[in-house]
Design an enzyme around this catalytic site. Structure first.
Site, short mmCIF file in Angstrom:
data_model
loop_
_atom_site.label_atom_id
_atom_site.label_comp_id
_atom_site.label_asym_id
_atom_site.label_seq_id
_atom_site.Cartn_x
_atom_site.Cartn_y
_atom_site.Cartn_z
N LYS A 84 0.84 -1.20 0.00
CA LYS A 84 0.00 0.00 0.00
C LYS A 84 0.88 1.25 0.00
O LYS A 84 0.60 2.23 -0.69
CB LYS A 84 -0.92 0.02 1.22
CG LYS A 84 -2.04 -1.00 1.15
CD LYS A 84 -3.09 -0.80 2.22
CE LYS A 84 -2.61 -1.14 3.61
NZ LYS A 84 -2.34 -2.55 3.86
N CYS A 168 -11.89 1.51 16.88
CA CYS A 168 -10.71 0.66 16.66
C CYS A 168 -9.72 0.62 17.82
O CYS A 168 -9.02 -0.36 17.96
CB CYS A 168 -10.00 1.03 15.37
SG CYS A 168 -9.27 2.65 15.32
N MET A 169 -9.63 1.66 18.65
CA MET A 169 -8.61 1.55 19.70
C MET A 169 -9.02 2.11 21.05
O MET A 169 -8.19 2.27 21.93
CB MET A 169 -7.27 2.15 19.24
CG MET A 169 -7.37 3.40 18.44
SD MET A 169 -7.22 4.96 19.26
CE MET A 169 -8.56 5.35 20.15
N MET A 343 -6.91 -4.82 16.57
CA MET A 343 -8.37 -4.89 16.65
C MET A 343 -8.90 -6.14 17.36
O MET A 343 -9.98 -6.10 17.95
CB MET A 343 -8.98 -4.85 15.25
CG MET A 343 -8.68 -3.60 14.48
SD MET A 343 -9.15 -2.13 15.36
CE MET A 343 -7.56 -1.45 15.72
N GLY A 380 -4.57 1.33 13.85
CA GLY A 380 -4.89 1.10 12.45
C GLY A 380 -4.88 2.36 11.60
O GLY A 380 -4.84 2.28 10.38
N GLN A 381 -4.94 3.52 12.23
CA GLN A 381 -5.01 4.77 11.48
C GLN A 381 -3.75 5.60 11.72
O GLN A 381 -3.13 5.50 12.78
CB GLN A 381 -6.24 5.56 11.90
CG GLN A 381 -7.55 4.84 11.58
CD GLN A 381 -8.74 5.73 11.87
OE1 GLN A 381 -9.13 6.52 11.03
NE2 GLN A 381 -9.31 5.60 13.05
#
Lengths: 794, 90
Positions: A84, A168-169, A343, A380-381
């Protein structure tokens, strides 16, 4: 397909080997190189995707990105990128970029001016300020998130602001707070370079954090001894590289950790010295809360008695031998153990509990505070930590680890913002699930959120149980949805007003990654059409409210809340043509920086980040004027805030005595489990090719072709029993919705019997119509990893 | 399958060594460059890749074996300090 790919890999490998040999032969330094492309200007930026925080070098020419290279100067990735990352430049160039503000007229959208768009938003806010909410994300840059915080809490006196990071967190946050009294990991990525054992707890870093995973696997390839243990609910690509894979029943991770703690305690193999010096014990209070109650070591020991090897093996499916093996690892003081999770542990109805338990296992065994010995959550971000957690864009938080419910914290924030005392609302706002529930509930039935402004996220695809939380509001004419985004999404499809946003290096920015590292970058290309910075959009609306006499957008001296100066003069940055006449990011960051010392998350001046590939807080100025980052928190050898002679000091201890908390948390069944009607477990997640809802990566042809659509992973024996073959269409049904998907058997992942897996990146196959919105009672983070599903051949 | 890019640091007998290695089906041999020999190894697993590196290290004429990068069918690849790969986007 595979031989072709291998041929390609062999060709690429030969090029790499030849180039390396040539450089060695000519004595050239590898690190001095960037690709030689005529007329290309290079500048640094963190990658736009996950929370790892890799740096890329962006090559631009003629106002466009023409090349991306891994940044060898970046300590995080040392020149390496994942698939990515190598394609990140293409995210800007999808054919359907949003370029004009669009207002819904019936079933169609009409192009409008920015002035009109800003005016429409101001109208909605003024009509019902208490019913206005802002929903952002861990992709907000730090200055954007800070502006959003100030806009809502300092301007509108409303705490109805929450980020998608709640999804997510949030459980990682409550886990850190309940254990250490302060958020974010003590360790850093260097732990991965020296750990003897790395344990992935319900985590698939081979796909989700491939650069970090490679950092471990490379050590093995170089002949170093590092053991990778994969605790998982299905076999993944991580399993393929692991020394041991232990498949456990969903939710039973809690029982597994308790069993390991019981073995350490019963056999006297815990680190008594470390525990006595640095830890205290906590149990659940009644009713349960985040603070719990103090318990003795004996009570803790007694509370673990249920988690015998036999009980745990039966509940979890992990063998007694494997449980013993894990316990033996933690019992060995010479081993350096790093735990990783993301996650799998966070999206859990007992997310806070499992987070505290893994911290507790490390503390109990003394595997803490030394390089390689660390419990480390991953994000995740790209700025879940920097923006959502540190700036605190959550419904209960204020910048720098402060809370809206704390009167001292409110006073401090009001002083920093120069707003009157009492401006900040003391009541926490709606967390994500509640916010969308209220938005989807008619006003006459108590649904008191009338307008939501969404920035940098796609809740129409990413919220759980969208049939309950998202779609109902779209049929209610009283509810108004504003969306700032870069591409059409499932959310913009149903929006009332769409605002085109600038993306990544089309604007200045700052992110904060999973290891407390704050990054900075400069704008490198212009956004397309009339797309504009999200931060400008907020400031422009704030100015419109100010012009209309809304008191909240004035400070104590009647100045505009976002007064930005350059060279001592105010710059009208609320007018787009003047937005880049000042460095708004720097001004906002310097203002935010004042908030950060309370919890010892000190940041350096903006200019220091211009020079660096990120710095890890606390960043503290040295006697010679330089700024020093901190790699290992709470450890005297590296953390400047640990008092001399203390060794380890949990200086934000919840019990205010320098001790971390080891919790006793029981295993609790998940709220929905397979039964006769819905006999399978459904787990959802991500794939390496796509980032979250695929908004960006599905527009990159190479990534889209590599993984064109979602699927359902089935166990081979289950598939045979259902009469399903590879590629057949399968119908999934939960109590909330139905979805047809192609089956993938013996594919990339392999779920155990009785469970299926579906990725959520595909906007044509929306799996979150089926998921459950049940969430952790403390973090309010929903559980996307388990619900009951019926599976049949369609 | 694991595809690894390797560089051998060799003594004077580099060309003879290259000829010998070319007969090994696991290896593809590149053009020697002043004492350095680029190779591509294709092996079934990381473990066998590591064993192959150890085997190469013991060969006469080989002073050192460097792993430049490796890739597998999982699309995970690694070039720890290599910036040579760039993506032409436009």
């Amino acid at each position: 397909m595979i031989p072709e790919r291998r041929k390609f890999l062999q060709g690429a490998a030969m090029s790499a080997a030849t180039l390396a040999a040539s450089r060695l032969a000519t004595g050239e330094s590898e690190k001095a190189h960037l690709p030689t492309l005529p007329g290309v200007k290079w500048d640094k930026a963190p990658c736009r995707f996950c929370g790892t925080g890799c740096h890329v070098m962006v090559g631009t020419k003629g106002g466009k990105i023409v090349s991306i290279a891994g940044d060898a100067k970046a300590p995080v990735n040392q020149g390496l990128l994942c698939m990515k990352g190598y394609h990140v430049g293409l995210v800007l160039y999808g054919k359907d970029r949003l370029k004009k503000p669009l207002l819904r007229k019936g079933n169609e959208f009409q192009e409008i001016s920015w002035e009109r768009a800003i005016s429409v938003i101001a109208d909605r806010i003024l009509a019902d300020p208490k019913g206005f909410a802002l929903y952002g994300s861990g992709q907000w840059t730090i200055p954007e998130g800070y502006a959003a915080q100030k806009f809502m809490k300092g301007g509108l006196s409303s705490n109805h602001i929450d980020p998608n990071a709640r999804l997510c967190m949030a459980s990682a946050v409550t886990g850190f707070l309940a254990t250490y009294g302060v958020d974010e990991p003590a360790g850093c990525y260097e732990d991965l370079d020296v750990a003897d054992v790395v344990i992935a707890w319900g985590n698939n870093p081979a796909e989700m954090h491939p650069v970090l995973f490679s950092r471990v696997i490379d050590r093995r390839a170089r002949g170093e001894k590092v053991e990778f243990i994969d605790l998982t609910t299905r076999r993944t690509r991580t399993s393929g590289h692991s020394d041991r894979t232990m498949i456990f029943a969903p939710q039973s991770d809690l029982a597994i950790v308790n069993c390991l703690m019981k073995l350490l305690v019963d056999e006297g193999k815990y680190d008594k010295k470390f525990v006595e010096a640095h830890c205290a014990f906590k149990g659940e209070s009644n009713p349960r809360d985040l603070h719990g109650r103090k318990i003795t070591f004996e009570e803790f020991k007694k509370g673990l008695s249920r988690y015998t090897l036999e009980y745990t093996a039966k509940l979890s499916g992990v063998s007694v031998a494997d449980l013993r093996y894990l316990a033996a690892l933690f019992a060995d003081p010479k081993k350096r153990i790093t735990s990783l999770w993301c996650m799998g542990m966070n999206q859990h109805t007992e997310g806070t509990a499992i987070n505290t338990q893994v911290h507790g296992l490390h503390l109990l065994s003394g595997h803490f505070g030394k390089p390689g010995d660390a419990p480390t959550s991953l994000t995740g971000q790209p700025s879940a930590c920097g923006t959502a957690r540190e700036v605190g864009t959550m419904a209960h938080a204020l910048p720098g680890g402060r809370l809206v419910a704390n009167s001292l914290h409110r006073k401090q924030s009001e002083a920093f913002w120069n707003v009157p005392e009492g401006r900040i609302n003391p009541n926490p706002g709606y967390h994500t699930v509640k916010m969308w529930e209220q938005f989807s509930t008619p006003k006459e039935k108590g649904g008191d959120i009338s307008t939501i402004w969404v920035q940098v996220t796609n809740p129409g695809q990413s919220l759980p149980n969208t049939n309950k939380l998202f779609y109902p509001s779209r049929k209610d004419p009283d509810k108004f949805l504003i969306v700032s985004d870069v591409y059409p999404t499932e959310t913009t499809r149903y929006a009332d007003l769409i605002l085109p946003s600038a993306l990544w290096v089309e604007k200045n920015g700052m992110f904060g990654n999973s290891e407390r590292r704050t990054h900075q970058w400069f704008k490198q290309v212009e956004p397309p059409g009339e797309a504009r910075d999200d931060c400008w959009q907020l400031i422009a609306v704030a100015r419109e409210l100010y012009e209309r006499g809304f008191q909240g957008m004035k400070d104590k001296d009647a100045n505009f809340l976002f007064r930005i100066e350059e060279g001592g003069k105010e710059v009208p940055v609320y007018k787009w043509q003047h937005y880049y006449d000042a460095n708004v990011d720097r001004a906002l960051f310097e203002e935010y920086r004042k908030f950060t010392t309370l919890k010892h998350k000190d940041l350096a001046p903006y200019e220091e980040y211009e020079k660096a590939r990120g710095l890890r807080w606390p960043v503290v100025q040295q006697k010679n004027g330089s700024w020093r980052e901190t790699r290992f928190r709470f450890s005297e050898f590296d953390d400047p805030y640990v008092k001399k002679g203390k060794g380890i000091d949990f200086y934000h201890s919840p019990t205010e005595d320098g001790r971390a908390q080891i919790w006793l948390r029981d295993y609790i069944d998940p709220p929905e489990m397979p039964d006769e009607k819905f006999p399978f477990w459904l787990c959802t997640g991500r794939v390496i090719e796509h980032w979250h809802t695929g908004t960006m990566t599905m527009r990159i042809p190479q990534l889209r072709q590599a993984m064109p659509n979602a699927y359902v992973e089935l166990n081979r024996e289950d598939a045979q029993a259902l009469g399903v073959r590879n590629g057949d269409t399968v119908l999934l049904e939960t109590r909330r919705g139905k979805l047809k998907l192609p089956a993938w058997i013996d594919g990339r992942g392999d779920p155990p019997r009785g469970s299926v897996f579906v990725p959520f990146f595909d906007e044509r196959l929306l799996i979150n119509q089926l998921t459950l919105e049940a969430h952790c009672p403390f973090s309010k983070e929903p559980d996307y990893k388990k619900c009951a599903v019926k599976v049949s051949r369609a | 399958m694991i595809v690894s890019a390797l560089v051998l640091t060799c003594t004077d007998s580099i060309h003879r060594l290259a000829e010998e290695l070319a007969e090994d089906l696991r290896l593809e041999v590149g053009e020697a460059q002043r004492g350095f020999l680029p190779l591509v190894a294709t092996t079934a697993s990381l473990k066998s890749s590591r064993l192959l590196c150890e085997e190469l290290r013991t060969r006469t004429g080989v002073l050192d074996v460097q792993l430049v990068s490796w890739s597998d069918d999982d699309l995970i690849s690694s070039t720890p300090s290599d910036q040579s790969r760039t993506k032409e986007l436009q």
